[in-house]
Design a protein around this motif. Structure first.
Motif, PDB file in Angstrom:
ATOM      1  N   ALA A   1     -14.199  10.262 -13.775  1.00 56.63           N
ATOM      2  CA  ALA A   1     -14.632   9.292 -12.421  1.00 56.63           C
ATOM      3  C   ALA A   1     -13.777   8.070 -12.642  1.00 56.63           C
ATOM      4  O   ALA A   1     -13.405   7.556 -11.457  1.00 56.63           O
ATOM      5  N   LEU A   2     -13.665   7.438 -13.877  1.00 52.96           N
ATOM      6  CA  LEU A   2     -13.047   6.077 -13.694  1.00 52.96           C
ATOM      7  C   LEU A   2     -11.482   6.300 -13.070  1.00 52.96           C
ATOM      8  O   LEU A   2     -11.219   5.408 -12.564  1.00 52.96           O
ATOM      9  N   GLN A   3     -10.738   7.328 -13.654  1.00 53.79           N
ATOM     10  CA  GLN A   3      -9.500   7.467 -13.017  1.00 53.79           C
ATOM     11  C   GLN A   3      -9.208   7.909 -11.769  1.00 53.79           C
ATOM     12  O   GLN A   3      -8.566   7.506 -10.839  1.00 53.79           O
TER      13      GLN A   3
ATOM     14  N   LEU B   1      -8.013   1.816  -8.660  1.00 50.24           N
ATOM     15  CA  LEU B   1      -6.956   1.174  -7.588  1.00 50.24           C
ATOM     16  C   LEU B   1      -5.482   1.470  -7.917  1.00 50.24           C
ATOM     17  O   LEU B   1      -4.877   0.521  -7.384  1.00 50.24           O
ATOM     18  N   HIS B   2      -5.427   2.253  -8.785  1.00 51.30           N
ATOM     19  CA  HIS B   2      -3.949   2.434  -9.237  1.00 51.30           C
ATOM     20  C   HIS B   2      -3.161   3.143  -8.228  1.00 51.30           C
ATOM     21  O   HIS B   2      -3.790   4.018  -7.217  1.00 51.30           O
ATOM     22  N   PRO B   3      -1.823   2.696  -7.687  1.00 52.53           N
ATOM     23  CA  PRO B   3      -1.244   3.179  -6.767  1.00 52.53           C
ATOM     24  C   PRO B   3      -0.997   4.731  -6.764  1.00 52.53           C
ATOM     25  O   PRO B   3      -0.612   5.212  -5.769  1.00 52.53           O
ATOM     26  N   LYS B   4      -1.166   5.480  -7.949  1.00 48.64           N
ATOM     27  CA  LYS B   4      -0.719   6.640  -8.186  1.00 48.64           C
ATOM     28  C   LYS B   4      -1.975   7.374  -8.393  1.00 48.64           C
ATOM     29  O   LYS B   4      -1.976   8.605  -9.015  1.00 48.64           O
ATOM     30  N   VAL B   5      -3.115   7.078  -7.662  1.00 48.32           N
ATOM     31  CA  VAL B   5      -4.248   7.854  -8.081  1.00 48.32           C
ATOM     32  C   VAL B   5      -4.369   9.095  -7.546  1.00 48.32           C
ATOM     33  O   VAL B   5      -5.115   9.869  -8.209  1.00 48.32           O
ATOM     34  N   ILE B   6      -3.751   9.395  -6.461  1.00 50.74           N
ATOM     35  CA  ILE B   6      -3.909  10.819  -6.006  1.00 50.74           C
ATOM     36  C   ILE B   6      -3.084  11.818  -7.081  1.00 50.74           C
ATOM     37  O   ILE B   6      -3.553  12.895  -7.387  1.00 50.74           O
TER      38      ILE B   6
ATOM     39  N   PHE C   1     -13.558  10.276  -6.177  1.00 55.85           N
ATOM     40  CA  PHE C   1     -12.243  10.141  -5.258  1.00 55.85           C
ATOM     41  C   PHE C   1     -12.674  10.181  -3.942  1.00 55.85           C
ATOM     42  O   PHE C   1     -11.981   9.356  -3.237  1.00 55.85           O
ATOM     43  N   ALA C   2     -13.525  11.053  -3.485  1.00 56.63           N
ATOM     44  CA  ALA C   2     -13.924  10.913  -2.058  1.00 56.63           C
ATOM     45  C   ALA C   2     -14.525   9.477  -1.715  1.00 56.63           C
ATOM     46  O   ALA C   2     -14.451   9.091  -0.461  1.00 56.63           O
TER      47      ALA C   2
ATOM     48  N   GLY D   1      -7.560   5.472  -2.371  1.00 57.10           N
ATOM     49  CA  GLY D   1      -6.908   6.749  -2.612  1.00 57.10           C
ATOM     50  C   GLY D   1      -7.191   7.749  -1.442  1.00 57.10           C
ATOM     51  O   GLY D   1      -6.461   8.296  -0.807  1.00 57.10           O
ATOM     52  N   PHE D   2      -8.411   7.838  -1.150  1.00 56.06           N
ATOM     53  CA  PHE D   2      -8.874   8.766  -0.059  1.00 56.06           C
ATOM     54  C   PHE D   2      -8.134   8.949   1.114  1.00 56.06           C
ATOM     55  O   PHE D   2      -7.871   9.667   1.835  1.00 56.06           O
TER      56      PHE D   2
END
Length: 883
Positions: free
Chosen positions: A765-767, A771-776, A803-804, A809-810
């Motif tokens: 869940a933390l990942q 707010l990381h730019p590569k979260v997807i 993620f949702a 990221g979403f």
């Protein structure tokens, strides 16, 4: 039942074992069509021969004509995916039955009979986790709302109340513990097999049936009720989890004592069992005397659980215990009345948690959840009243509207009546309807009669959907403050023009010079528009309105920014002070996101916000729990809800910009606050919890202002942590920063807790919420991780629900986040339809977004809708979302 709780705001190949094909257009069930069932079932005896791959169920139903219903020569017994291997009537085999779809129809000649039915089911193939299913080598059940029909044929509706006698038998080595509802009355052994017989003396509907069999150990204790009866208490878990159950047991005992003292309710069996199950669709289930819980809401110790987890365990334990009266002793007549038990019980668990901790902080947390989950529901395509008029799949109505708004509506009754009078009303309700299947109207009438209130107009809260908007205009005439209020209830699907509803509003009028007021007042707005006059004001006062969040409404007012700063610094109602601080930041961020601020206006807004936050830091009268609430920024999701066509990227940019300004301008004050908080040793005291809360919050501001320095400080906090709250908080900040510390600490966290499912859920869940730019890319990689599975709802929620709920990221501009969730829904739906359907509302907000993202989101909904063999759960959610 407690819906699986998640934070309000976040800062492989699978066997399709139980993929039942559902009709794509299921029939609509309407409240107005309710009729009492033609047959009573006063007693049922169940005999289970237990096995993971094959369980034989023999049921004997005593049935008799219901004098309160029209006579029918036939009886419909609901089934779902099961077939009868034998059917008897009065002890004799019969072929005088027919199958109507999944249901069994019997023709009966007399007024009373005994029906015998035998079925055989495969719990290991039940991936839907409804009915009787296997979980990590044990057997357990989940029957709310319509799971019992997956076990045996029965009138599976909440107004058919029966006393249950259950015999369970199975291999001793595989199922050494055999548990069921009620009291254990007999046990025995036969070679390698043993058995236990249970009897529940209290009539209950089939949705409250529960059975658990497995290799479990218990933390045991006892509670002496107010009338001197001793109740045996057990919390059953896997062998390795026993040392994490102390908090659950203490929470249960506190719940029992509180319910006696606050609502006069005493427990009514000799035994109270709680069982922790790792595979569970919901948070927990209040089955009479045998509560089945998601492990998430039982297991907690400082090394593996955060302060929020501890609070969640206490709240859910309380919720399910309080259901013993508000849900079990008095149950629902039909599923349209779901808020009768859930709304009332949510209020009871909120009041309990307030008394166990910080009342103002708990109130703020509950309102934040309401605004994050229910307000969007109320303003979208899935809007419905707290007592719906129709449904196609009842599992889709376990919503924030039924639970959280339902609680707020009952809280309003309590506010209007006063605490003592409200208690008289609830006493009357319990006395009047004990042992019955009741309605929301029965509850309102009991409050009305017990309190002496006329709630005729108030009933509109049960039938009208939508969040009322209150337009506020405060003027000054001579020596009077003149308050004009106008209410508007918005149009919602299926409901056009709305009638005005009674809205209780707590207000106070502050003198600007002294910073004080002459007393709080309760006013009731029960017209479309009304004016209230207050004498004795030589100058225009500052209005504090909807104090304690006395009504679940939105407030629209043209308030000077200086007045918001005044209230943020001076309001003596903690919620109103929090609200002023939020309004100050929301107004600035919404205007900035819309491009409505000049450079000078933006700078002036920054100065006021920083000044108000500085006053919070310097206010020595505040405790740190409350200080943390006042320093918290409004979520990106909440900001988007304030706009008609939100641009998530612009909102994110402006929110991060303000966060950087705050982190920069207040860095000295915040670092001093951090250093002070870091000196407190770990404990469960409010002071220590507040200190931990502040440390993580300050790290988030530092990360916006100076990411590398924040990464070093977070890594230092991670390494020095002696509790999960500090460790997880540090890792949460690190996941959003592209640094060596991030990679190292994520690996350390995984290696440290590998094998602990609940903590590895946190790792996912933390990942996913970072707010990381590569979260997807990270989420896609995690979906292929060996520890990820679609068969466990906790694991699915930990990755994809996180993620949702991550706007960063979403809402990726290319729509990849939307595709990711749509792909999940399509893959998960055949495996676990209930869990899959709960992801649809995230895509249903397409009308609230700017045109580009709106079209991309709608495209994914249409793709899901076009898929063949959708479950009725998902199909209903998707088609309603498309409108």
């Amino acid at each position: 039942m407690d819906i699986a709780r998640t934070p309000a705001t976040p800062d492989g190949n699978v066997e399709m074992a139980d993929a039942a094909v559902e009709p794509k257009d299921p029939p609509e069930i309407r409240r107005e069509d309710y009729r009492p069932f033609a047959w009573l079932v006063p007693e049922i005896r169940l005999d289970f021969e237990l096995g993971l791959d094959s369980t034989r169920v023999r049921a004997k139903l005593t049935v008799a004509h219901n004098d309160k219903a029209p006579h029918s020569p036939t009886i419909r017994l609901n089934g779902d995916g099961i077939v009868p291997t034998s059917v008897t009537v009065d002890g004799s085999p019969t072929q005088a039955y027919a199958m109507d779809g999944d249901d069994l129809i019997l023709t009966l000649d007399g007024k009373a009979h005994e029906i015998g039915i035998e079925t055989e089911i495969d719990p290991s193939a039940n991936s839907q986790l409804m009915g009787l299913y296997a979980s990590s080598g044990m057997l357990c059940t989940q029957c709310e709302s319509e799971g019992f029909r997956r076990i045996t044929f029965f009138p599976d509706r909440p107004d058919v109340l029966s006393t249950y006698t259950v015999r369970m038998s199975g291999p001793k080595d595989q199922f050494p513990i055999l548990l069921c509802n009620g009291n254990k009355v007999a046990t025995g052994e036969d070679g390698d097999t043993h058995w236990a017989e249970w009897h529940d003396p209290w009539p209950k509907p089939s949705y409250l049936f529960a059975l658990v069999a497995g290799d479990l150990v218990a933390r045991s204790d006892s509670f002496t009720t107010m009338n001197g009866r001793e109740v045996e208490l057990n919390v059953w878990v896997r062998e390795g989890d026993l040392d994490r159950t102390e908090h659950a047991m203490e929470s249960l005992k506190r719940s029992m004592k509180w319910d006696e003292e606050t609502f006069g309710r005493e427990y009514d069996l000799d035994l109270y069992n709680i069982v922790a199950v790792s595979d569970f669709n919901m948070g927990a289930m209040e089955n009479k005397g045998l509560n089945v819980f998601n492990t998430k809401y039982v297991l907690a110790d400082p090394e593996t659980a955060t302060d929020g987890d501890f609070d969640g365990v206490e709240g859910v334990i309380g919720h399910e215990y309080f259901h013993n009266w508000s849900g079990n002793r008095i149950t629902c007549r039909d599923w349209f009345q779901l808020s009768l038990k859930e709304g009332f019980t949510v209020l009871r668990d909120q009041l309990f948690s307030q008394d166990m901790g910080s009342e103002p902080v708990k109130r703020i947390e509950d309102v934040r959840v309401l605004r994050a989950a229910q307000f969007p529901e109320d303003s979208g395509p899935l809007a419905h009243p707290i007592r719906p008029d129709s449904y196609r799949e009842i599992s889709n109505f376990y919503t924030a509207t039924v639970y959280n708004k339902g609680a707020e509506v009952i809280r309003m009754m309590r506010t209007m009546a006063g605490e003592e009078a409200f208690r008289k009303g609830t006493d009357l309700y319990f006395d009047r309807h004990d042992g019955e299947a009741a309605t929301c109207e029965d509850f309102i009438k009991a409050i009305e009669d017990g309190v002496g209130l006329d709630l005729t107009q108030f009933r509109l809260w049960y039938s009208q959907a939508g969040t009322p908007k209150i337009v506020v205009d405060l003027s000054h005439e001579g020596e009077e403050a003149v308050l004009k209020l106008t209410q508007m209830v918005p149009v919602t699907p299926g409901q056009g023009d709305k009638k005005p509803m009674p809205i209780p509003l707590k207000i106070a009028l502050f003198d600007r010079d002294s910073g004080t007021h002459s007393g709080e007042q309760l006013i009731i707005l029960d017209k479309a528009s009304d004016t209230f006059r207050f004498a004795g004001f030589a100058d225009k006062p500052v209005l504090s309105i909807n104090r304690t969040f006395s009504a679940p409404v939105t407030i629209q007012r043209d308030t000077l920014r200086s007045d918001l700063v005044f209230l943020a610094q001076n309001d003596d109602d903690p919620f109103a002070r929090y609200e002023a601080m939020q309004d100050l930041m929301v107004g600035h961020l919404v205007a900035a996101s819309k491009g409505e601020l000049s450079d000078s206006e933006r700078e002036a807004g920054h100065i006021d916000i920083v000044g108000a936050l500085r006053s919070v830091i310097e206010d020595e009268a505040l405790d740190d729990l409350m200080r943390g609430e006042l320093l918290l920024m409004p979520s990106q999701t909440y900001l988007a809800e304030q706009m008609s066509a939100a641009d998530p990227a612009r909102i994110h940019e402006e929110r991060e910009a303000l966060k950087r300004v705050i982190g920069c301008e207040l860095q000295d004050e915040m670092h001093a606050l951090y250093d002070r908080a870091a000196t407190l040793p770990f404990s469960h005291s409010a002071e220590a919890k507040g200190a931990r809360k502040l440390k993580t919050l300050i790290l988030t501001y530092a990360a916006a202002h100076d990411p590398q320095k924040a990464a070093e400080l977070a890594a230092h906090q991670y390494d020095g942590s002696d509790n999960m709250t500090d460790r997880q908080g540090a890792l949460m900040v690190l996941t959003g920063i592209d640094s060596a510390e991030r990679t190292g600490k994520l690996l350390d966290f995984y290696n440290r807790y590998q094998g602990n499912a609940l903590v590895i859920d946190k790792w996912f869940a933390l990942q996913a919420s970072s707010l990381h730019p590569k979260v997807i890319e990270h989420v896609k990689a995690l979906a292929d991780h060996p520890d990820f599975t679609l068969k466990n709802p906790n694991r699915v929620r930990s990755l994809f629900m996180a993620f949702a709920g991550n706007p960063h990221g979403f809402h990726a501009a290319d729509g990849e986040g939307y595709r990711l969730i749509a792909d999940l829904i399509l893959e998960l739906d055949p495996i676990n339809a209930q869990t899959a359907a709960r992801f649809v509302p995230a895509l249903g907000r397409w009308r609230k977004l700017e045109p580009g993202r709106s079209a991309l989101m709608r495209e994914q909904l249409e793709r899901i809708a076009a898929a063949p063999k959708l479950s009725r759960d998902t199909f209903e959610q998707v088609t309603r979302s498309l409108g």
